[in-house]
Design a protein around this motif. Structure first.
Motif, mmCIF file in Angstrom:
data_model
loop_
_atom_site.group_PDB
_atom_site.id
_atom_site.type_symbol
_atom_site.label_atom_id
_atom_site.label_comp_id
_atom_site.label_asym_id
_atom_site.label_seq_id
_atom_site.Cartn_x
_atom_site.Cartn_y
_atom_site.Cartn_z
ATOM 1 N N ILE A 14 -42.815 95.091 -4.498
ATOM 2 C CA ILE A 14 -42.100 94.023 -4.557
ATOM 3 C C ILE A 14 -40.744 93.968 -3.787
ATOM 4 C CG2 ILE A 14 -40.571 95.126 -6.546
ATOM 5 C CD1 ILE A 14 -41.954 91.653 -6.773
ATOM 6 N N ALA A 29 -41.973 89.246 -2.482
ATOM 7 C CA ALA A 29 -40.807 89.182 -3.622
ATOM 8 C C ALA A 29 -40.303 87.759 -3.485
ATOM 9 C CB ALA A 29 -39.570 89.856 -3.183
ATOM 10 N N ASP A 39 -40.440 85.224 -6.660
ATOM 11 C CA ASP A 39 -39.287 84.429 -7.078
ATOM 12 C C ASP A 39 -39.510 82.873 -7.210
ATOM 13 O OD1 ASP A 39 -37.486 86.563 -7.133
ATOM 14 O OD2 ASP A 39 -37.188 86.512 -4.999
ATOM 15 N N LYS A 47 -40.539 90.279 -12.457
ATOM 16 C CA LYS A 47 -40.081 90.961 -11.640
ATOM 17 C C LYS A 47 -39.334 92.315 -11.799
ATOM 18 C CE LYS A 47 -37.828 90.122 -7.116
ATOM 19 N NZ LYS A 47 -37.073 89.118 -6.286
#
Length: 330
Positions: free
Chosen positions: A110, A116, A120, A281
């Motif tokens: 991540i 990432a 997002d 996340k």
């Protein structure tokens, strides 16, 4: 983080013959124990089958490093309803896929900027609760993938990463998972980023190496240009997977097949995608050491005409799996 799922954050060993085997498992509720029984599981069968897989791994001439902890092996046994041969075959294919296609199956990190960034954007995330059948529901917004910004490797990695987080939890290895794909406004440039051979390889992986109980695949808002590709993919899928695909002409039709409250707020549910993404996340970060440890597993790639990976019609009596046919659990 999905309510009702017990996550194990311990980093497992990839030693194929450890000094002490890891039998630690989180407890299951009666609801999931009953599902396990429907798969043919009881305490004796579970312990015997895990031991048999460990013996098979230890004696396999080409497996170099492989996890042997109980949750990992149960993932394969439950997915194949305790058929030893099928579980071993899938595990061998799983290891081969990880070694042969490292770009898709390794480095689930991540902290990787590309992964990432795509997370997002709310490209994919789990829904907040299990459904009425105890299954986790994953949601993918294909429009969040930007071909000018991301390579095709990133979404493929993220889909496999999602599986590695959930598939060996007690609940999901028993009840399985559901995937929802929102195809609205998917960038047409995606079609130029993946080859027919890539599609064939990825569908082969789903058919032979996916140690998961994939119960339903739902597609909504699919543009006409993508339906041809979808039909090609479906033709390559196993008949069992094809029977579990649902294409919805409208969001209302999806609501008729699924608990509306589970969905993101933008699709008629309760929680916004941004909140679901942020929670996911955090889970990815907690699971990061465990996910990166998956890189340690390896199998030697050999040119064997009877190898199940290169010749799916090969006889099970041949090769490493055949030598363990006597361990078949009916």
């Amino acid at each position: 983080m999905t309510e009702g799922v017990g996550f194990n954050y311990k980093v497992p060993s990839a030693d194929k013959v450890p000094e002490i085997y890891d039998d630690a498992m989180l407890e299951m509720s009666d609801f999931f124990q009953n599902i396990a029984k429907e798969l043919g599981e009881d305490e004796f069968i579970r312990e015997q089958s895990i031991q048999q897989l460990r013996e098979w791994i230890a004696k396999h001439p080409h497996i170099k490093r492989c996890r042997t902890d109980a949750p990992f092996l149960l993932r394969f046994l439950r997915a194949k309803k305790y058929s030893f041969i099928n579980a071993a075959k899938t595990l061998e294919s799983f290891l081969t896929a990880r070694t042969k296609h490292r770009q898709w199956f390794n480095n689930f990190d991540i902290d990787d900027p590309a992964l990432a960034d795509l997370v997002d954007t709310s490209y994919l995330f789990p829904l907040p609760r299990l459904d009425s059948k105890g299954r986790v529901v994953f949601f993918i917004c294909s429009s969040k993938f930007n071909p000018a910004k991301h390579t095709i490797i990133s979404p493929i990695q993220l889909i496999h990463m999602m599986g590695e987080i959930y598939y060996e939890t007690q609940e999901i290895s028993c009840a399985g998972c559901v995937w929802i794909f929102d195809m609205e406004k998917t960038d047409k440039r995606v079609l130029g980023m993946i080859t027919v051979q890539d599609i064939r390889t990825l569908t082969d992986l789903v058919n032979t190496a996916a140690a998961a109980r994939i119960k339903e695949l739902h597609f909504i808002n699919t543009p006409a240009v993508f339906r041809t590709i979808a039909n090609l993919i479906l033709q390559l899928m196993s008949e069992k997977i094809r029977s579990r695909v649902f294409c919805h002409p409208s969001l209302e039709d999806l609501h008729s097949k699924m608990d509306k409250s589970l969905l993101p707020k933008e699709f008629g549910g309760e929680l916004p995608m941004a909140e679901l993404t942020a929670n996911y996340k955090k889970l990815c970060r907690k699971m990061r050491p465990r996910l990166l440890a998956m890189n340690d597993m390896e199998i030697e790639l050999v040119d064997n005409p009877n190898d199940i990976w290169t010749n799916y019609s090969g006889r099970l009596e041949d090769g490493a799996i055949g030598s363990f046919r006597k361990l078949q659990v009916d």
